[in-house]
Write an enzyme that holds these catalytic residues in place. Structure first.
Site, PDB file in Angstrom:
ATOM      1  N   GLU A 190       2.175 -10.295   0.993  1.00 39.98           N
ATOM      2  CA  GLU A 190       2.546  -8.889   0.898  1.00 39.98           C
ATOM      3  C   GLU A 190       4.046  -8.790   1.157  1.00 39.98           C
ATOM      4  O   GLU A 190       4.684  -9.751   1.606  1.00 39.98           O
ATOM      5  CB  GLU A 190       1.744  -8.036   1.902  1.00 39.98           C
ATOM      6  N   HIS A 227       1.768  -9.061  -3.207  1.00 37.98           N
ATOM      7  CA  HIS A 227       0.681  -8.087  -3.045  1.00 37.98           C
ATOM      8  C   HIS A 227       1.334  -6.708  -3.029  1.00 37.98           C
ATOM      9  O   HIS A 227       1.912  -6.296  -2.012  1.00 37.98           O
ATOM     10  CB  HIS A 227      -0.082  -8.341  -1.745  1.00 37.98           C
ATOM     11  N   ASP A 285       1.360 -17.870  -3.779  1.00 39.17           N
ATOM     12  CA  ASP A 285       2.020 -16.811  -4.546  1.00 39.17           C
ATOM     13  C   ASP A 285       0.975 -16.081  -5.382  1.00 39.17           C
ATOM     14  O   ASP A 285       0.892 -16.263  -6.594  1.00 39.17           O
ATOM     15  CB  ASP A 285       3.110 -17.433  -5.434  1.00 39.17           C
ATOM     16  N   ASP A 297       0.848  -1.206   0.000  1.00 40.21           N
ATOM     17  CA  ASP A 297       0.000   0.000   0.000  1.00 40.21           C
ATOM     18  C   ASP A 297       0.878   1.249   0.000  1.00 40.21           C
ATOM     19  O   ASP A 297       2.104   1.164   0.084  1.00 40.21           O
ATOM     20  CB  ASP A 297      -0.942  -0.022   1.213  1.00 40.21           C
TER      21      ASP A 297
HETATM   22  O1  9MR Z   1       2.614  -6.453   9.668  1.00 41.68           O
HETATM   23  C1  9MR Z   1       1.334  -6.102  10.183  1.00 41.68           C
HETATM   24  C2  9MR Z   1       0.795  -7.268  10.962  1.00 41.68           C
HETATM   25  O2  9MR Z   1       1.598  -7.514  12.094  1.00 41.68           O
HETATM   26  C3  9MR Z   1      -0.644  -6.982  11.387  1.00 41.68           C
HETATM   27  O3  9MR Z   1      -1.168  -8.137  12.007  1.00 41.68           O
HETATM   28  C4  9MR Z   1      -1.463  -6.606  10.158  1.00 41.68           C
HETATM   29  C5  9MR Z   1      -2.916  -6.306  10.478  1.00 41.68           C
HETATM   30  O4  9MR Z   1      -3.045  -5.181  11.282  1.00 41.68           O
HETATM   31  O5  9MR Z   1      -0.890  -5.481   9.524  1.00 41.68           O
HETATM   32  C6  9MR Z   1       0.424  -5.695   9.046  1.00 41.68           C
HETATM   33  O6  9MR Z   1       0.908  -4.524   8.512  1.00 41.68           O
HETATM   34  C7  9MR Z   1       0.345  -4.041   7.309  1.00 41.68           C
HETATM   35  C8  9MR Z   1      -0.074  -2.598   7.577  1.00 41.68           C
HETATM   36  O7  9MR Z   1      -1.134  -2.578   8.494  1.00 41.68           O
HETATM   37  C9  9MR Z   1      -0.453  -1.850   6.308  1.00 41.68           C
HETATM   38  N1  9MR Z   1       0.582  -1.973   5.307  1.00 41.68           N
HETATM   39  C10 9MR Z   1       0.905  -3.358   4.984  1.00 41.68           C
HETATM   40  C11 9MR Z   1       1.408  -4.074   6.215  1.00 41.68           C
HETATM   41  C12 9MR Z   1       1.861  -5.492   5.884  1.00 41.68           C
HETATM   42  O8  9MR Z   1       0.802  -6.312   5.518  1.00 41.68           O
END
Ligand code: 9MR
Length: 622
Positions: A603, A545, A594, A197
C-alpha cells in the site's frame, strides 16, 4: 503505543478472490528470474556523497571490483569487504565502497563477475523530490485532479467526495456495539485520502502534515532555500506567492480544522479504556472542541474505485483525545508558519488549537476503541506522547509559560537537567513524542539554551544508534531488527529524517551519509533488487494497493504516477491474501510483493510519502 484491531479481511469486498487469482501468477513468474548480484541505488549517487553497493556472493574472502567509464577505461578499483550472513535478508553479502569517485557520469560497476550501470550526478534526487510531493496533490479529496497538473492525462480524475458531508456513525460496529450518532452534520470536504482507501483519518493526517510543514520550517530556520518555492510544484495554487509545500500542506490543515466538534455539542461516547470483548458503555459529554477521529465509508469498497464513483455512505467516527491532540499540534505549527503569510488563517488555526487543547484536557481519556467496517482503526491507548507533542507545538508558537511547565512535567521531555540522555526513538503515527522533541530542538528563544541542548542531544542519540546499525546490515541501511512492520519503508524514512536533523545539529557528515544509506535501500540496495518508488530506478514498484492507480486490477484505470513510495516489507502482519501465501517462505526483508492485492506490503500512504518528501528535500535542497 497502538492497539491493533482484528484483521482487515473484508477490505476488498467481493472482488477479493478474483483479484488475488488474477494478480498472482505473473508476479510469481517474475520473481523466479534471478536477480542481479550487485544491489545498489538505481537512481544515482551524489558526486560529493557516499557511494556503496552490496554484492551477494557466498565467498568468505574479499572479491575484486572495478568501475569503468563509458569508454571502458577503469577509473577506480578495489576489493569488497565481506559482511557475511545477513540474517534478515538471508543473503551472504559483501560491501563495495566507491566514495572516491566524484566525477559525474555513467559508469559500470563490476564485481564477482557481475556488472551494473550506475549514475553519478550533482543532484541525483532532484526529480525524486519533485515527484514525491506530487503524491499529495494526486490524493487530494474534494477537488478535481486536472490533466494540466499531472504527468499523464489518465491520472486526471473528477473530484471525489465533493462535498464530503457526514454525520456521526449510528449503526453497529464489527463487535456488535451500537453507536448512538449525533444531531449534526459537518462539511469535512478536502484533505488527502489516507492511502489506497478513501478514508481520511486525523490520526495520520496529523503526522503527515507535520512532516511536510517541518521540511519547510527546518529549511526556513536554517536560512536555507524553500525546498518547493512557489511554482516549483505543478499544483493549482502555483503562482499565488506562497510556497507550494505550504499550499499542499494547507489542503490538509483545513480538513483537520473542519473535523473539530462545534462548541456546545453534547455527544454519547465511550470513556476510558475498554477490555477487548467487553461491550462499550456510552456517557454523555460536552464534546465541543474535540476532534472527530476519522471520516470514511460505511463498508469497504472494492478495487478499482475512482473516488468520485464511491457509492457508499460516509460517516464521522467519534471524537477522541488522540485525534484532538493531532489537530492541536498541527494547527499550532501552522499558526506560527502562516503568522505573516496569512494572519487570518494563522489566528483561526491558533484559536482551534487552544480550543482543542482545552477540550483534550477536559477529556484526557477518550480512546479510539471502536472497530468499524470500511476504514482503518488508528487506535492508540497511550497518549502521553500526543499530549507532549501538542504541548510542545503550542509552546513553540505562543511561548506561554504554563505550557512550558506542562512540558517540563512530561516524562518525554528530554530537557530536564541532570538526566541521562534519552533517545527520542522511532517516530510513527502512534508514536509522536519525537515530533515534539524535534519542534523544541529547532525552536529559537523558547526553552533555555541548556535545555534545548539536552533536547537536541536526544535527537542526536537516536541518530547515532541508527547510524551504528548501518554497519550491521548487508544492505547498509539504518535498521537492525527482525521485525519489518507495516510501512517499514516509511519507518526507515522517518529514521532518515532524524539522521538529517542530527547532521544539522552537529555538522557531522556521517549522519547525512546515514540518511543517504536509508534512501539507497528504498531505491534498490535491498535483497529484492527493488526500487520501492514508482517511476524511479531500473526496477520500480508498479502495482500499489490503490483504488485509483489500479491498472493491474482493471486496465481502464491508470498506472501510478512517479514518486510513490511502497509501504515495504512486512513480516509482522501477513494478513492480506498475497501475504498469506508467503507466510514462512520469506525473510523479514523479503516479505514483499509488487501486487495490488498486497495491502500489508504494497500500500502507499501519506505518512510514508511525507518523510520521503522530507528526506529528498533535505538531500536536494534547491
Ligand atoms: O499504517 C497502519 C499500520 O501501522 C497498522 O498496523 C495497520 C493496521 O491497523 O493500518 C495501517 O494504516 C492503514 C489504515 O488503517 C487505513 N488506510 C491505509 C493505511 C495503510 O495501510
Amino acid at each position: 503505543m497502538r492497539s491493533t484491531g482484528p484483521g482487515r479481511g473484508s477490505r476488498f469486498g467481493a472482488v477479493l478472490p478474483a483479484l488475488a487469482l488474477l494478480a498472482l501468477p505473473p508476479v510469481a513468474a517474475a520473481q523466479s528470474a534471478p536477480l542481479p548480484a550487485l544491489r545498489l541505488n538505481q537512481v544515482g549517487f551524489e558526486t560529493a556523497g557516499p557511494k556503496a553497493a552490496t554484492l551477494v556472493d557466498g565467498r568468505t574472502t574479499p572479491v575484486p571490483w572495478t568501475l569503468t567509464d563509458a569508454s571502458g577505461r577503469t577509473v577506480l578499483s578495489g576489493e569488497t569487504a565481506v559482511r557475511g550472513e545477513d540474517p534478515t535478508s538471508g543473503d551472504h553479502t559483501h560491501i563495495v565502497r566507491f566514495d572516491a569517485l566524484r566525477a559525474p557520469g555513467r559508469y559500470t560497476l563490476t564485481a564477482g563477475g557481475h556488472g551494473r550501470d550506475i549514475t553519478i550526478a550533482d543532484a541525483p534526487f532532484a526529480v525524486l523530490k519533485r515527484d514525491a510531493l506530487v503524491f499529495f496533490y494526486e490524493n487530494r479529496s474534494g477537488i478535481p485532479i486536472e490533466a494540466e497538473h499531472v504527468a499523464r492525462p489518465d491520472l486526471a480524475r473528477p473530484a471525489g467526495h465533493a462535498p464530503d458531508r457526514a454525520t456521526c456513525f449510528d449503526g453497529e460496529d464489527t463487535r456488535g456495539n451500537v453507536w448512538p450518532g449525533c444531531d449534526y452534520t459537518l462539511d469535512v470536504s478536502g484533505g488527502w485520502y489516507d492511502a489506497g482507501d478513501h478514508g481520511k483519518y486525523v490520526v495520520n493526517g496529523g503526522i503527515s502534515t507535520w512532516t511536510l510543514l517541518n521540511a519547510w520550517e527546518r529549511a526556513s530556520l536554517r536560512g536555507l532555500a524553500d525546498p518547493y518555492p512557489d511554482g516549483a510544484a505543478d499544483i493549482p495554487e502555483a503562482g499565488n506567492g506562497v510556497s507550494d509545500l505550504l499550499d499542499e500542506a494547507r489542503w490538509e490543515v483545513e480538513f483537520l480544522l473542519r473535523m473539530q466538534v462545534p462548541d456546545g455539542a453534547r455527544l454519547q461516547v465511550p470513556v476510558g479504556r475498554v477490555t477487548r470483548g467487553q461491550p462499550l458503555t456510552f456517557s454523555e459529554i460536552d464534546a465541543g472542541g474535540l476532534v472527530h477521529h476519522k471520516v470514511h465509508d460505511v463498508r469497504w469498497t472494492g478495487l478499482p474505485m475512482a473516488p468520485a464513483a464511491d457509492p457508499e455512505t460516509r460517516y464521522l467516527y467519534a471524537p477522541n483525545t488522540a485525534a484532538t491532540l493531532n489537530m492541536v499540534a498541527v494547527a499550532a505549527q501552522a499558526a506560527r508558519i502562516w503568522k505573516t503569510i496569512d494572519p487570518a488563517f494563522s489566528e483561526r488555526a491558533l484559536a482551534a488549537a487552544r480550543r482543542g487543547l482545552a477540550a483534550a484536557k477536559r477529556h484526557p481519556e477518550l480512546y479510539a476503541v471502536g472497530d468499524f467496517h470500511g476504514g482503518g482503526n488508528y487506535g492508540d491507548e497511550s497518549l502521553i506522547d500526543e499530549f507532549y507533542w501538542a504541548t510542545a507545538e503550542l509552546y513553540v508558537t505562543t511561548g506561554d509559560a504554563a505550557l512550558l511547565a506542562d512540558l517540563r512535567a512530561s516524562p518525554l521531555y528530554p530537557g530536564t537537567s541532570g538526566q541521562p540522555v534519552r533517545r527520542t526513538g522511532d517516530i510513527g503515527w502512534n508514536s509522536v513524542g519525537g515530533l515534539g522533541t524535534i519542534a523544541l530542538a529547532l525552536s529559537e528563544g523558547r526553552v533555555p539554551e541548556a535545555e534545548r541542548e539536552a533536547v537536541r542531544q536526544s535527537v542526536i542519540a537516536s541518530a547515532r544508534l541508527w547510524l551504528g546499525e548501518t554497519e550491521t546490515q548487508g544492505y547498509g541501511h539504518p535498521f537492525n531488527s527482525a521485525f519489518y512492520s507495516w510501512g517499514s519503508n516509511g519507518n526507515l524514512m522517518n529514521r532518515a529524517m532524524v539522521l538529517g536533523l542530527a547532521h544539522d545539529f552537529t555538522g557531522e557528515a556521517a549522519f547525512r551519509d546515514g540518511a543517504v544509506a536509508a534512501l539507497d535501500y528504498v531505491l534498490g540496495r535491498n535483497p529484492l533488487d527493488q526500487s520501492y518508488v514508482t517511476g524511479h530506478g531500473d526496477r520500480p514498484m508498479r502495482n500499489p494497493h490503490h483504488r485509483f492507480w489500479a491498472h493491474s486490477a482493471d486496465p481502464a484505470y491508470p498506472m501510478p504516477p512517479a514518486g510513490v513510495l511502497s509501504g515495504g516489507p512486512n513480516n509482522t502482519a501477513m494478513t492480506d491474501p498475497v501475504a498469506e501465501t508467503m507466510r514462512g517462505q520469506c525473510q523479514p526483508q523479503t516479505c514483499w510483493r509488487d501486487d495490488i492485492g498486497a495491502f500489508t506490503q504494497n500500500e502507499v500512504a501519506i505518512n510514508w510519502n511525507a518523510p520521503f518528501v522530507w528526506v529528498t528535500a533535505f538531500l536536494s535542497p534547491t
